[in-house]
Design a protein around this motif. Structure first.
Motif, PDB file in Angstrom:
ATOM      1  N   ALA A  46     -45.756  21.240  40.184  1.00  0.00           N
ATOM      2  CA  ALA A  46     -44.395  21.245  40.711  1.00  0.00           C
ATOM      3  C   ALA A  46     -44.138  19.985  41.532  1.00  0.00           C
ATOM      4  O   ALA A  46     -44.989  19.553  42.304  1.00  0.00           O
ATOM      5  CB  ALA A  46     -44.185  22.477  41.573  1.00  0.00           C
ATOM      6  N   SER A  47     -42.960  19.446  41.380  1.00  0.00           N
ATOM      7  CA  SER A  47     -42.590  18.273  42.176  1.00  0.00           C
ATOM      8  C   SER A  47     -42.050  18.739  43.524  1.00  0.00           C
ATOM      9  O   SER A  47     -41.677  19.905  43.697  1.00  0.00           O
ATOM     10  CB  SER A  47     -41.522  17.459  41.446  1.00  0.00           C
ATOM     11  OG  SER A  47     -40.311  18.198  41.400  1.00  0.00           O
ATOM     12  N   GLN A  72     -35.984  22.993  45.915  1.00  0.00           N
ATOM     13  CA  GLN A  72     -34.944  23.772  45.250  1.00  0.00           C
ATOM     14  C   GLN A  72     -35.326  25.254  45.229  1.00  0.00           C
ATOM     15  O   GLN A  72     -34.503  26.128  45.503  1.00  0.00           O
ATOM     16  CB  GLN A  72     -34.742  23.245  43.833  1.00  0.00           C
ATOM     17  CG  GLN A  72     -33.589  23.888  43.103  1.00  0.00           C
ATOM     18  CD  GLN A  72     -33.375  23.260  41.735  1.00  0.00           C
ATOM     19  OE1 GLN A  72     -34.225  22.558  41.208  1.00  0.00           O
ATOM     20  NE2 GLN A  72     -32.229  23.523  41.148  1.00  0.00           N
ATOM     21  N   GLU A  73     -36.581  25.548  44.924  1.00  0.00           N
ATOM     22  CA  GLU A  73     -37.048  26.931  44.917  1.00  0.00           C
ATOM     23  C   GLU A  73     -36.979  27.525  46.319  1.00  0.00           C
ATOM     24  O   GLU A  73     -36.588  28.686  46.492  1.00  0.00           O
ATOM     25  CB  GLU A  73     -38.477  27.004  44.377  1.00  0.00           C
ATOM     26  CG  GLU A  73     -38.994  28.419  44.232  1.00  0.00           C
ATOM     27  CD  GLU A  73     -40.381  28.479  43.622  1.00  0.00           C
ATOM     28  OE1 GLU A  73     -40.899  29.592  43.512  1.00  0.00           O
ATOM     29  OE2 GLU A  73     -40.939  27.431  43.271  1.00  0.00           O
ATOM     30  N   SER A 131     -39.262  17.975  44.789  1.00  0.00           N
ATOM     31  CA  SER A 131     -37.857  18.326  44.596  1.00  0.00           C
ATOM     32  C   SER A 131     -37.714  19.758  44.073  1.00  0.00           C
ATOM     33  O   SER A 131     -36.884  20.525  44.560  1.00  0.00           O
ATOM     34  CB  SER A 131     -37.214  17.345  43.619  1.00  0.00           C
ATOM     35  OG  SER A 131     -35.905  17.739  43.322  1.00  0.00           O
ATOM     36  N   SER A 132     -38.527  20.125  43.085  1.00  0.00           N
ATOM     37  CA  SER A 132     -38.426  21.478  42.537  1.00  0.00           C
ATOM     38  C   SER A 132     -38.872  22.520  43.559  1.00  0.00           C
ATOM     39  O   SER A 132     -38.320  23.616  43.619  1.00  0.00           O
ATOM     40  CB  SER A 132     -39.234  21.618  41.245  1.00  0.00           C
ATOM     41  OG  SER A 132     -40.616  21.517  41.502  1.00  0.00           O
TER      42      SER A 132
END
Length: 141
Positions: free
Chosen positions: A77-78, A84-85, A80-81
């Motif tokens: 996972a980045s 977002q999560e 950014s992700s």
């Protein structure tokens, strides 16, 4: 003769890159020995090529940490992700808190007026904390 040496170099480089991708995709530990064995090339060649050497060291360092699971790079996972999560989880937590508040209010309205619910009665239902909520809060710090 120079052209043949250049072709051999490019072929060896391609083998090394393919081996790196294969090891990482399989979640295998990346090391000079593993890449050399998988690519059927010499370790000395791997040490001489600066780009390949840097990538082996980067992937090796990622796999050395025992706290991290061996997940292929493409599936990691980045930041950014993850942010977002985290935002989605916070939104869902707020929705659930609001729903719980509405349910408590409805329960209080439907309960006999002689025995209204006190905050101490409701407190026992609020005390258990879910581990994932603590994990989400830990990510935000």
């Amino acid at each position: 003769m120079v052209a043949a040496a250049h072709r051999r170099h490019e072929e060896t480089r391609r083998k090394a890159i393919d081996a790196l991708r294969r090891l990482d995709a399989d979640g295998e530990p990346v090391s000079f020995v593993a890449v050399a064995r998988t690519a059927a090339i010499s370790r000395a060649w791997l040490y001489r090529d600066a780009d390949i050497r840097a990538e082996i060291e980067r992937l090796r360092d990622l796999h050395l940490s025992p706290a991290r699971p061996r997940v292929p790079f493409a599936e990691r996972a980045s930041a950014s992700s993850l942010r977002q999560e985290l935002g989605a989880l916070r939104t869902r937590e707020a929705e659930l808190r609001n729903e719980n508040r509405l349910l408590r209010e409805a329960l209080a309205r439907n309960t006999a007026k002689s025995a209204p619910l006190s905050s101490s009665t409701l407190g026992e239902y609020r005390r258990p904390r879910h581990r994932h909520v603590d994990d989400v809060r830990a990510l935000s710090t």
